[in-house]
Design an enzyme around this catalytic site. Structure first.
Site, short mmCIF file in Angstrom:
data_model
loop_
_atom_site.label_atom_id
_atom_site.label_comp_id
_atom_site.label_asym_id
_atom_site.label_seq_id
_atom_site.Cartn_x
_atom_site.Cartn_y
_atom_site.Cartn_z
N PHE A 1 57.11 88.32 41.13
CA PHE A 1 57.20 87.67 40.65
C PHE A 1 56.46 86.49 41.24
O PHE A 1 56.53 86.09 42.92
CB PHE A 1 59.12 86.84 40.45
N ASP B 1 62.93 91.29 48.13
CA ASP B 1 63.55 90.00 47.55
C ASP B 1 64.48 90.80 45.88
O ASP B 1 64.46 91.76 45.12
CB ASP B 1 62.64 89.43 45.90
N TYR C 1 71.67 82.42 40.54
CA TYR C 1 72.18 82.00 39.28
C TYR C 1 71.62 83.06 37.90
O TYR C 1 72.25 82.99 37.16
CB TYR C 1 71.34 80.35 39.04
N LYS C 2 71.74 84.27 38.31
CA LYS C 2 71.31 84.86 37.81
C LYS C 2 72.67 85.92 37.26
O LYS C 2 73.04 85.62 36.97
CB LYS C 2 69.93 85.57 37.82
N ARG D 1 63.14 89.76 26.32
CA ARG D 1 63.45 90.32 27.61
C ARG D 1 64.92 90.52 27.42
O ARG D 1 65.11 89.19 26.62
CB ARG D 1 63.11 89.93 29.20
#
Length: 397
Positions: free
Chosen positions: A113, A184, A209-210, A356
């Site tokens: 990312f 990560d 938060y995912k 996605r």
């Protein structure tokens, strides 16, 4: 066995919406509204500043760290919450470099990312011209574990395609060459079983938060292996990471254990919301979540390929090599996704051409998958995406 019908009922899912974007932002746990409201009224409202002691706000970062730790295979007492993922990337990489002072290279891949790469690059530039961020193809990571590399920094699951690195194998190979590892887990925590202790990882970071459903702006977490925790030196020496914060010493002394990785004031409202999500996660077995996730993703791939020949699979076909998301390529992927969202199926777009879709068994089931594919097929077959309003890029894609 996990009762997925029961967990689904514990989330607020808007009527007429099939939510396939929990890999970007998880939905609202139903209990969060009342729990956070009650905390604001009874603790913040009535206790005011005494809530730090009376309500135990200061301890929330480590208490919640241990609850997250269960899902990522961390030893108790080695995960702490706080700050943002970008801050934790900086903190982990800086600490790993400090433990490997004779080397100057951080190795990563171009599937990482961007914020991880940005933070590492900014850190290395501040350290001097002799430091290097070396970025290679994901498939070439193992071949580039050379004797000049200080730190291997990877995201286990590729945010665009869902491709997975083999954490255990790469950690073993890196450590055999004297390389520290930073993993990560942004697209791993809550998506698939993680075993940091079993993989002998050095550092790990991630967000909540995912898949963990902590809400927008929910805090990040950092893990430090027991073999490093008493030697690690936090580059970001925040006052709450001090041995005795309320002594207000002018000289920094690191706190005991994982406490030293704290930086700023705990986000108490966000941690309270996260608690309600973790109550749901406490009902779930990660092996069952993973098995159902692969089943749902495989079904989605099969149905989309049968009904939408315009879309090209970008994710690994083998579910064991893929996270909990499926991505397809399409030359007008942004417009197509906006048309799909307008019809009640929410996924997202990642440049340049990735559509996605995330699958979380806690609230997505087979009926949702089949209904979503029917809408996607309608959009693609009838070219419903080919309208000017769907081609105007929003700030968040």
């Amino acid at each position: 066995m996990t009762d997925f019908a029961a967990t689904k009922a514990m989330f607020h899912l808007p009527e007429g919406v099939i939510y396939l974007d929990g890999n970007s932002l998880g939905p609202l746990p139903r209990a969060a509204t009342e729990t956070v409201g009650k905390m604001m009224q009874d603790e913040w409202g009535e206790m005011l500043i005494t809530g730090w002691n009376k309500a135990g706000w200061m301890a929330k970062s480590t208490i919640m760290g241990d609850r997250i730790g269960r899902l990522i295979g961390a030893e108790p007492g080695h995960v702490v919450m706080g700050d943002t993922l970008s801050i934790k990337v900086y903190q982990a990489v800086a600490s790993a470099l400090d433990l490997n002072p004779s080397r100057r290279v951080v190795l990563s891949d171009n599937g990482n990312f961007p914020t991880d790469l940005y933070m590492a690059d900014g850190l290395l530039r501040s350290l001097g011209d002799d430091y290097e961020l070396r970025v290679v193809d994901p498939e070439a990571v193992a071949d580039n574990l050379t004797d000049d590399v200080a730190v291997l920094m990877l995201t286990e699951v590729d945010y665009r395609t869902g491709r997975m690195h083999d954490m255990k194998a790469l950690t073993e190979q890196a450590q055999a060459k004297g390389i520290m590892t930073v993993w990560d887990l942004a697209h791993s925590a809550g998506a698939l079983p993680v075993d940091l202790a079993g993989c002998n990882a050095d550092f790990a970071i991630g967000c909540t938060y995912k898949y963990l459903n902590g809400g927008p702006g929910a805090p990040a977490f950092i893990y430090v292996s027991p073999r490093h925790i008493d030697q690690v030196r936090p580059a970001l020496s925040g006052w709450l990471g001090h041995e005795s914060p309320f002594a207000f010493d002018l000289d920094y002394r690191p706190g005991a254990g994982i406490e030293r990785m704290r930086v700023g004031t705990p986000p108490v409202l966000q941690l309270t919301a996260l608690e309600t999500a973790m109550d749901i996660w406490d009902m779930a077995d990660m092996a069952a979540v993973r098995a159902k996730s692969i089943e749902l993703c495989d079904l989605f791939i099969s149905e989309v390929e049968a009904q939408c020949p315009e879309l090209t699979l970008a994710s690994p076909r083998d579910g064991t090599q893929r996270g909990s998301q499926v991505s397809f390529r399409f030359h007008e992927g942004y417009a197509a996704m906006q048309a799909i969202i307008a019809r009640g199926v929410i996924g997202d777009f990642r440049a340049p051409d990735i559509m996605r879709f995330g699958f979380t068994p806690l609230y997505i089931d087979e009926a949702d998958v089949r209904a979503a594919v029917a809408i996607i097929a309608d959009v693609m077959t009838n070219k419903l995406w080919d309208k000017p309003e769907y081609k105007v890029r929003s700030k968040v894609t």
